[in-house]
Design an enzyme around this catalytic site. Sequence first.
Site, PDB file in Angstrom:
ATOM      1  N   MET A 182       0.847  -1.201   0.000  1.00 45.99           N
ATOM      2  CA  MET A 182       0.000   0.000   0.000  1.00 45.99           C
ATOM      3  C   MET A 182       0.880   1.249   0.000  1.00 45.99           C
ATOM      4  SD  MET A 182      -3.434  -0.938   2.074  1.00 45.99           S
ATOM      5  CE  MET A 182      -2.843  -0.626   3.721  1.00 45.99           C
ATOM      6  N   GLY A 183       2.133   1.090  -0.405  1.00 40.98           N
ATOM      7  CA  GLY A 183       3.031   2.247  -0.483  1.00 40.98           C
ATOM      8  C   GLY A 183       3.554   2.654   0.877  1.00 40.98           C
TER       9      GLY A 183
ATOM     10  N   LEU B 205       6.652   3.117   1.575  1.00 38.20           N
ATOM     11  CA  LEU B 205       7.576   1.984   1.681  1.00 38.20           C
ATOM     12  C   LEU B 205       8.701   2.264   2.674  1.00 38.20           C
ATOM     13  CD1 LEU B 205       7.768   1.136  -2.125  1.00 38.20           C
ATOM     14  CD2 LEU B 205       6.220   0.203  -0.397  1.00 38.20           C
ATOM     15  N   HIS B 206       9.085   1.221   3.398  1.00 36.65           N
ATOM     16  CA  HIS B 206      10.184   1.313   4.361  1.00 36.65           C
ATOM     17  C   HIS B 206      11.094   0.096   4.160  1.00 36.65           C
ATOM     18  CE1 HIS B 206       7.849  -1.697   6.452  1.00 36.65           C
ATOM     19  NE2 HIS B 206       6.852  -0.849   6.636  1.00 36.65           N
TER      20      HIS B 206
ATOM     21  N   HIS C 118       9.615  -3.308   3.472  1.00 32.58           N
ATOM     22  CA  HIS C 118       9.162  -3.568   2.094  1.00 32.58           C
ATOM     23  C   HIS C 118      10.353  -3.888   1.191  1.00 32.58           C
ATOM     24  CE1 HIS C 118       5.741  -0.867   3.451  1.00 32.58           C
ATOM     25  NE2 HIS C 118       5.081  -1.904   2.972  1.00 32.58           N
TER      26      HIS C 118
ATOM     27  N   ARG D  72       2.551   2.553   9.874  1.00 32.25           N
ATOM     28  CA  ARG D  72       1.786   3.258  10.921  1.00 32.25           C
ATOM     29  C   ARG D  72       2.680   3.772  12.054  1.00 32.25           C
ATOM     30  NH1 ARG D  72      -2.572  -0.540   9.224  1.00 32.25           N
ATOM     31  NH2 ARG D  72      -4.176   0.808   8.342  1.00 32.25           N
TER      32      ARG D  72
HETATM   33  O1  PAF Z   1      -0.001  -5.695   3.668  1.00 29.46           O
HETATM   34  C1  PAF Z   1      -0.458  -4.799   2.918  1.00 29.46           C
HETATM   35  O2  PAF Z   1       0.172  -3.787   2.659  1.00 29.46           O
HETATM   36  C2  PAF Z   1      -1.849  -4.970   2.329  1.00 29.46           C
HETATM   37  O3  PAF Z   1      -2.695  -5.604   3.225  1.00 29.46           O
HETATM   38  C3  PAF Z   1      -1.846  -5.683   0.968  1.00 29.46           C
HETATM   39  C4  PAF Z   1      -1.322  -7.104   1.077  1.00 29.46           C
HETATM   40  C5  PAF Z   1      -1.001  -4.896  -0.018  1.00 29.46           C
HETATM   41  C6  PAF Z   1      -3.269  -5.773   0.423  1.00 29.46           C
HETATM   42  O4  PAF Z   1      -3.829  -4.515   0.237  1.00 29.46           O
END
Ligand code: PAF
Length: 284
Positions: free
Chosen positions: A30-31, A33-34, A37, A189
Site C-alpha cells: 500500500m506504499g 515503503l520502508h 518492504h 503506521r
Molecule cells: O499488507 C499490505 O500492505 C496490504 O494488506 C496488501 C497485502 C497490499 C493488500 O492490500
Amino acid sequence: MVVTETISGLREQIARLRQSGKRIAFVPTMGNLHAGHVRLMQEARNHAQAVVASIYVNPLQFGQNEDFDSYPRTASHDKVALLSAGVDMLFKPAESEMCPRGREAQTVVEVPGLSNELCGAFRPGHFRGVTTVVNRLFNLVAPDVAVFGKKDYQQWLLVRLMTSDLGLPVEIIGVDTVREPDGLALSSRNNYLSPEERKTAPRLYEALCRLRDRVLREGMHLAAVEENAVIDLQSDGFRPDYVNVRRQSDLQLPGADDRKLVALAAAWLGQTRLIDNVEFELKS
Ligand code: PAF
C-alpha cells in the site's frame, strides 16, 4: 522501472516478461515503503528474474472509522525505494481499475472463520478486503511467486489459505519482520506515533518476548501468560486488543502436542494500532 496505472498496460508488460521466459515475483503493497518492504523486494528477487510491485491503498480493507483517508501516500519517496530495490515493474492502479463497478458491487473473496478471529475480531471486514484485493491482483499480475511480510502473520496465513482454496498457481513466501534497533517492528503506521509513544512502542515486542520465554520455561498455561502480557502492556500505556498464543500452522488454539507456536498481539498506543508477533518452538 516500468510504471503502469492501467490493467491493459500491466497485461502488455506481463505478456512481454512471459514471452522472454521470465519467472515473475510479485510484492503487493500500500506504499509508504520502508526497509521492511525493501526486504520483501529483495526476497522476491531470489525467486524470480522479474520483480513486480504494486502500490494500492485498498479501501476495501479499511473500516468506516479507520485511517483510509489519512493513510500516508508518498509516491515520489516510494519510487526511489522501488528503484533502489531493483524492482522491474510498478503497478499503481486507480480505484476505478480495481473496483470498476464500485466498492459496494465488488465481488468478494473471504476465507471463513479465521478472517473474523484475532485482528479480524476487532476489524470486521478487514481480511475480506485484503483477500478480495490480493486475489484480484494475483489474477491481473499472474505471478509465479508472491512475497508477504510475517509481521502481518494472520494476513500471510489467510493469503496462503485463499491461494490454496482457489487453486491459484502462486507460491506464497513469508519474510521475517524487519525491526528497528530497539525491536519495534517496521510499519507504515509507526509514522503516526508521537516521540513519547515511539519510545514506548518497542515494549509491545518486549512483552511478546517475555511471554514466549515464560511459555518456554513454564509450559502452556496460556490463559495466565496471555493475561499477564495484557496487564504488562496496560501498565506501559497500551490499550491491548488481544494477546494470544496460537499454533503457527493454522492460527488455531494449540493442543498438547503442538510445538510450533506464535504469540500475536495488537495494541493501541494513543491513536495508533500496532501489531506484532513472535514465533517459537517448544522442545519435544
Ligand atoms: O499488507 C499490505 O500492505 C496490504 O494488506 C496488501 C497485502 C497490499 C493488500 O492490500
